[in-house]
Design an enzyme around this catalytic site. Sequence first.
Site, short mmCIF file in Angstrom:
data_model
loop_
_atom_site.label_atom_id
_atom_site.label_comp_id
_atom_site.label_asym_id
_atom_site.label_seq_id
_atom_site.Cartn_x
_atom_site.Cartn_y
_atom_site.Cartn_z
N ASP A 98 0.85 -1.18 0.00
CA ASP A 98 0.00 0.00 0.00
C ASP A 98 0.89 1.24 0.00
O ASP A 98 1.90 1.28 0.70
CB ASP A 98 -0.87 0.01 1.26
CG ASP A 98 -2.35 0.15 0.93
OD1 ASP A 98 -2.71 1.17 0.32
OD2 ASP A 98 -3.13 -0.76 1.27
N ASP A 199 -3.36 4.53 -2.25
CA ASP A 199 -4.49 4.87 -1.40
C ASP A 199 -4.96 6.30 -1.61
O ASP A 199 -4.15 7.23 -1.63
CB ASP A 199 -4.06 4.69 0.07
CG ASP A 199 -5.15 5.04 1.06
OD1 ASP A 199 -6.13 4.29 1.13
OD2 ASP A 199 -5.01 6.07 1.75
N GLU A 256 -6.62 3.59 -6.00
CA GLU A 256 -7.93 3.74 -5.38
C GLU A 256 -8.43 5.12 -5.75
O GLU A 256 -7.97 6.12 -5.21
CB GLU A 256 -7.83 3.60 -3.85
CG GLU A 256 -9.19 3.71 -3.19
CD GLU A 256 -9.13 3.93 -1.68
OE1 GLU A 256 -10.04 3.47 -0.98
OE2 GLU A 256 -8.18 4.60 -1.20
N HIS A 328 -10.71 -4.61 2.24
CA HIS A 328 -10.61 -4.27 3.67
C HIS A 328 -11.49 -3.09 4.05
O HIS A 328 -11.70 -2.85 5.25
CB HIS A 328 -9.15 -3.95 4.01
CG HIS A 328 -8.67 -2.68 3.36
ND1 HIS A 328 -8.50 -2.57 1.99
CD2 HIS A 328 -8.37 -1.47 3.87
CE1 HIS A 328 -8.11 -1.34 1.70
NE2 HIS A 328 -8.02 -0.65 2.82
N ASP A 329 -11.96 -2.34 3.08
CA ASP A 329 -12.79 -1.16 3.34
C ASP A 329 -14.27 -1.41 3.07
O ASP A 329 -15.08 -0.49 3.15
CB ASP A 329 -12.35 0.02 2.46
CG ASP A 329 -11.18 0.79 3.06
OD1 ASP A 329 -10.98 0.71 4.28
OD2 ASP A 329 -10.47 1.47 2.30
#
Length: 557
Positions: A98, A199, A256, A328-329
Site C-alpha cells: 500500500d 491509497d 484507489e 478491507h474497506d
Amino acid sequence: MTEKWWHDKIAYQIYPKSFLDSNGDGIGDLRGIISKLDYIKALGIDIIWLSPIYKSPFVDQGYDISDYYAIAEEFGTMEEFDELLAEAKKRNMHIIMDLVINHCSDKHEWFQKALADPDGEYADYFYFRKGKNGNPPSNYRSYFGGSCWEPVPGTDKYYFHMFAKEQPDLNWENPKLRQELYNMINWWLEKGLAGFRIDAIINIKKDLAFPDYEPDGPDGMAACWKMVENVDGVGEFLEDLKKNTFQKHDAFTVGEVFNMKADELGQFIGDNGHFSTIFDFCAHSLSDGAHGWYDAPHVDFKTWRDTILSSQINVQKYGLEANIIENHDEPRGVSRFLPKYAQTPVGTKMLGTVNILLRGIPFIYQGQEIGMQNEIWNDIHDYNDISTIDQYKLAREAGLSDTEALEVCGKMSRDNARTPVQWNAQVNAGFTTGTPWLKVHSDYKEINVAAQEKDPDSVLNYYRKLTAIRKAPEYKEVFTYGKTVPTYQDSETVMAYYRETKSQRILVAANFGRETVSTKLEYPVKKVLLSNQNHTDCPEGMLKLDSCEVIVLECEK
C-alpha cells in the site's frame, strides 16, 4: 493495447493484522504470511497486495504512517519482509504494498518538526492556514466526521486533514515534499517490490483557496470530497509521480480512485495512463447514502448487474480495471450482493464466477475464497473501526435507535472484512494462540480453510478451478483481452455475458433468482468449462439454469 507483464495476473489482498498470527500476540504478522505462501500459490495467485505494514500508531489501522522506511514491529522486521520478497519470488509471485501518500501520521517526524516551527520549512510539507473570524479556514467535513481543520497548538493556525485528525494531509504543491516521497517509492521498488496499491490518491490535489461549500448536514459543514470534485489539475501530479518512480521500474500500480470526472478514465488507465489500473467500485458505490450508511439505498439485482456490465463496456475502450467483490474497506460481498437464499456455498461460487471472469484484473480478498460472511455485531464496543464508530454516531443523531444503528453498521462496517481469517475449527479459528485483536467470526467452525481443503466440492476448491480456467493456456487470451459482450439482459434474474476474441467465445451465465430459468442458447456449445452445480452438458440448444446456478460454456464462434 501494449502487452504488459501484469495483464493476465490474478491478485490476492492480505490484510496483515487479520491474516495469521505466528507469535501469539493476537496480531497477524509477516511470519504468518510467509507460512501461507504455498496456500496462496495454490489458489492461482500471481500478485499479493499487502495492506500497510509500515510503522504506525494505528489510529486508522496503519493508514497513518509514522515512518515510510520501517516495518511496524507488530508485523515483524525488515529482514522478515526481505524474506517474504525472496520466498514469493521463488514461487513466481510478486509483492505490492500500500502506498499512502495523501497524508501521513501526526507522529511522523515531518509533522513533529512542523508543529515545533509552524512558520518553518516543514510547515509547508502540510497545509497550515489561519482561521477566519475565530473559525476554521473552511467548512469541510472529514471522511471520518468532524472538521477537516485542527488547531495548531499555540498559534492562530489550523492544519488540514481529510481523514482522522491524526492524519495530516501532505502538501503536494511543495516540490521538496514530492521529491522526498519519490525517493521513498524508488527505495522500495529497488528493494524488489513489484508495485503499489495507491491509497486515496485523488485527494492530493487541493483548491488552495479552500472555499466554503453549501452545507449538506445539520453540522453546518460540507463533505470534503466536494472540493476534490471541483478542483482541476490532479493529473499533472500523477504524471510527475509516474515518470519519477513507477515508469522507471515497470511497476504495477493500482489506484484507489473515487470522485474521478466522467471523461477522465482514459487518463488514468491504458497504455499512457497514470496507473496500470484502478479499482472498479461501480457496484459498491450503489449503496452510498446521501448522508451516511443509515440512509444507504437498497440495491436491486438488475441495477447491480446493469451497472457492472455498463462499466465493462465503458472501460474496455481504454484498458483494464481491477475487479473486486470485497476488500478491507468494504463489507463481505456474499452478505452484500446476494439475497439471503443465495448466501450459501452454491451462491458464493456463483458470485465469484461472474466477478473473476470479467474483463480486468481479478483481486481476491483474504477469506473470500472460503466464502467468509459479515459477522453479527451486538454492541458498538465490539467494533474497532474508526469509520464504523463515526457512522453509528451519525445514525443515532439522525434518529435511529441503538438497535437500528447497529443493524446499519452490521451491514456496512469495514470490520466485517477485518475479522481474522478462519483457518480451522480450533480455538480462534487457528488465527492465533493468544487473544485476537478483533473478534473471530462466530461461524468459523462451519466455514474454514481446513474443512474446505478436505471437501472437493467446497468454495475453496471451486475458486481454484475458477482461477485455473482463467489462466489455462487455451483460454488465457480470451479471458485477458477478450471483450465483454452482455447478453440475456431482458431476464429479470440472469447475469450473463460473453468474453470474445476473433476466434473464441465464452459464455458466463448465472441465475440469481429463486426459480429455474430456461431460454434458448444463441450459439452451439462446444464444451462446458465450469458449473457450480456440476453439470457437464446442456440440453440441446437450451440454457437451463437452476436457482443460484452459474455455468461457463465455450461456444462456437
